[in-house]
Each structure stands twice: as C-alpha cells, then as structure tokens.
Design an enzyme around this catalytic site. Structure first.
Site, PDB file in Angstrom:
ATOM      1  CB  CYS A   1     -39.097 -11.401  60.360  1.00 50.80           C
ATOM      2  SG  CYS A   1     -38.743 -11.933  58.670  1.00 50.80           S
TER       3      CYS A   1
ATOM      4  CD  GLU B   1     -36.395  -7.157  56.182  1.00 54.16           C
ATOM      5  OE1 GLU B   1     -36.497  -7.813  57.229  1.00 54.16           O
ATOM      6  OE2 GLU B   1     -36.541  -7.653  55.042  1.00 54.16           O
TER       7      GLU B   1
ATOM      8  CB  CYS C   1     -40.658  -7.102  53.718  1.00 48.38           C
ATOM      9  SG  CYS C   1     -40.857  -6.504  55.422  1.00 48.38           S
TER      10      CYS C   1
END
Length: 284
Positions: free
Chosen positions: A74, A218, A227
């Site tokens: 992430c 996501e 993101c």
C-alpha cells in the site's frame, strides 16, 4: 490489555496503525481488521496496518484490507508507516527503510517542526510479466487490451493495461473519470476472471501529458480516496500507452501525488503527504 492504535491517512486513504514494537495482538488478525475498519461500529478505515520489528529494515509493514484479506503493498500506507517510525522515535532519521510484501523500500522524509510531513518513496520497478502481475490477459504487460466487464445490468468494454507494483492493478484511460460508473463496475472488475488474485482497478483521464485525474476501486476495500500503488500503476500505464510523460501529477479524490518513472528499467518514485489523525485504545 487494550490495544493502542493510531489513525493515519495518506490523501484520505485511511488505515488504523498498530505498532507491535511494544505490544502484542490479542487474537487473529483478519477479524480484528474487519472490526476496527467498520465505519459504523469500529474506528472506521480502509484497513489495518501493522508496524513490526524487522531484521532487514527499520520496521516491517503488514497491511490488511477492510474485509480482512492481506494485501501485498500500500503506497499511501507505507508513507504513513515511515512517518510513524520517525515521529514515534523508532528510527529518528530522514531516510528510513520499510520491509513490505514488495521487499525493502527506501523512503525520504521531509521534516517540519520535528514531524514528517511529506514522504518520497522508491516504490521499486514495476512488474510487467503477465504471469507475475498476475493476469491471463495477453502481453507482457497487457497494454490497452479490450476486455468486457460487467453483468446483465451494465456492460462496458474497457481497454485495460495491467501492471503490478507488488500488488496487481488494471488501468483504463477514459474521457470522463468523474462520470464513469465506478461504483457499479468496480466490484465486477475487481473479481474479473482475467485476474486470478483479484485486482485493484483504476480509471484515469489525461488532462495534459504531465497531469492526470484518477479514481480507484481498491481490492478488498471498495472505492477509496487515494491509492499510492495505483497512482504508480497509472504513471507506468500512461508511459506504456504513450499517453503521458514519465513525470506526472496525479489528482486523486483525496489530493495530489507526484509520480516519476525515469526509464523502463528504473524504480517508480512517489511523493505525497502522510497525516496522523488521532490515537486511542481498542478494548481487548
């Protein structure tokens, strides 16, 4: 014992962060991630990120989506981990290393009044081999491959470019990113059979060769305000499809990220803010 946590976000892509340097989890991770992430009955977040000791780096990061599934990487999350590591005295230096599912990443911190405010991340080189993304779409990588996505209510043919930044992404360039029916197409696209481990999906609109606007569905969390790995994937897809320059500014619903892919064999660099919101205790 209550579990101490910190709520942080990168451009509104928010996670609950739990440091395991000085405490232990009370039980299984997946149900804890689901409970903490619940926006009505929990703290509310896009997921849970654990910050752990590492033998290879200043700290290790493990991220779990709001549905309890573990993700490999992430981008917004790793910026916040770097901020936490600096601000909370785990590694008090302006360049830190974080062990992730993508490997060990190097992050440069912009310090202001004793706190990390912005972070530049070496996100590593994009993974372009179809089998490693993974996807069954043709090409290494698949570039602008037309794929029908949808169900009996709504079907769209989307020209998809697939890229992995340690986690799988599908990018489609569209004329109107705001009007695109991402709420309806997102869950169908995420689980499309061409992506055996599901996929993070992004629609992007080119405003200029050095500027794009994008939105994200996501994997495991749904629509998010930002993101980081997805923005990197959009940068790579823009270059591969000859739509953008190698250095771009990406406008996401939660704010802006600066991306650069200097050459085909180089890392992608991402720069953006990291923000701490509040801390608290989760009852055992």
């Amino acid at each position: 014992m209550p579990l101490r946590f910190t709520k942080m976000h990168g451009l509104g892509n928010d996670y609950v962060y739990v440091s395991l340097f000085d405490q232990q989890l009370p039980g299984a991770i997946a149900p804890l991630a689901r409970a903490m992430s619940d926006r009505h009955f929990g703290i509310g977040s896009d997921g849970l990120i654990l910050i752990l000791p590492s033998e290879r780096a200043d700290a290790q990061m493990r991220m779990f989506n709001a549905d309890g599934s573990e993700g490999e990487m992430c981008g917004n999350g790793v910026r916040c981990v770097a901020k936490y590591v600096y601000d909370h005295g785990i590694a008090r230096k302006d360049q830190v290393t974080i062990e992730t599912g993508r490997g060990v990443l190097t992050l440069d911190l912009e310090i202001e009044s004793g706190k990390a405010r912005r972070v530049r991340v070496d996100m590593g080189t994009p993974i372009l081999q179809s089998s490693d993304i993974p996807t069954t779409l043709p090409g290494d990588p698949p570039v602008d491959v037309p794929v029908e996505v949808g169900d009996e209510r709504l079907k769209l043919v989307l020209p998809q470019t697939a890229v992995s930044m340690g986690n799988p992404h599908a990018v489609a360039f569209v004329d109107d990113v705001v009007g695109f029916p991402l709420e309806q197409i997102g869950p169908l696209w995420e689980t499309d059979s061409h992506y055996p481990r599901k996929v993070n999906v992004h629609v992007a609109q080119v405003l200029r060769p050095d500027e794009v606007r994008m939105r994200t569905w996501e994997r495991g969390s749904g629509i998010t305000l930002a993101c980081g790995t997805g923005a990197c994937a959009v940068c790579v897809a823009g270059v591969l499809t000859k739509r953008t320059d190698r250095k771009i500014l990406a406008h996401l619903p939660g704010g802006d990220l600066e991306l650069e892919w200097p050459s085909d064999d180089a890392s992608v660099f991402m720069t953006g803010p990291a923000t701490e919101v509040f801390s608290g205790e989760w009852p055992a």
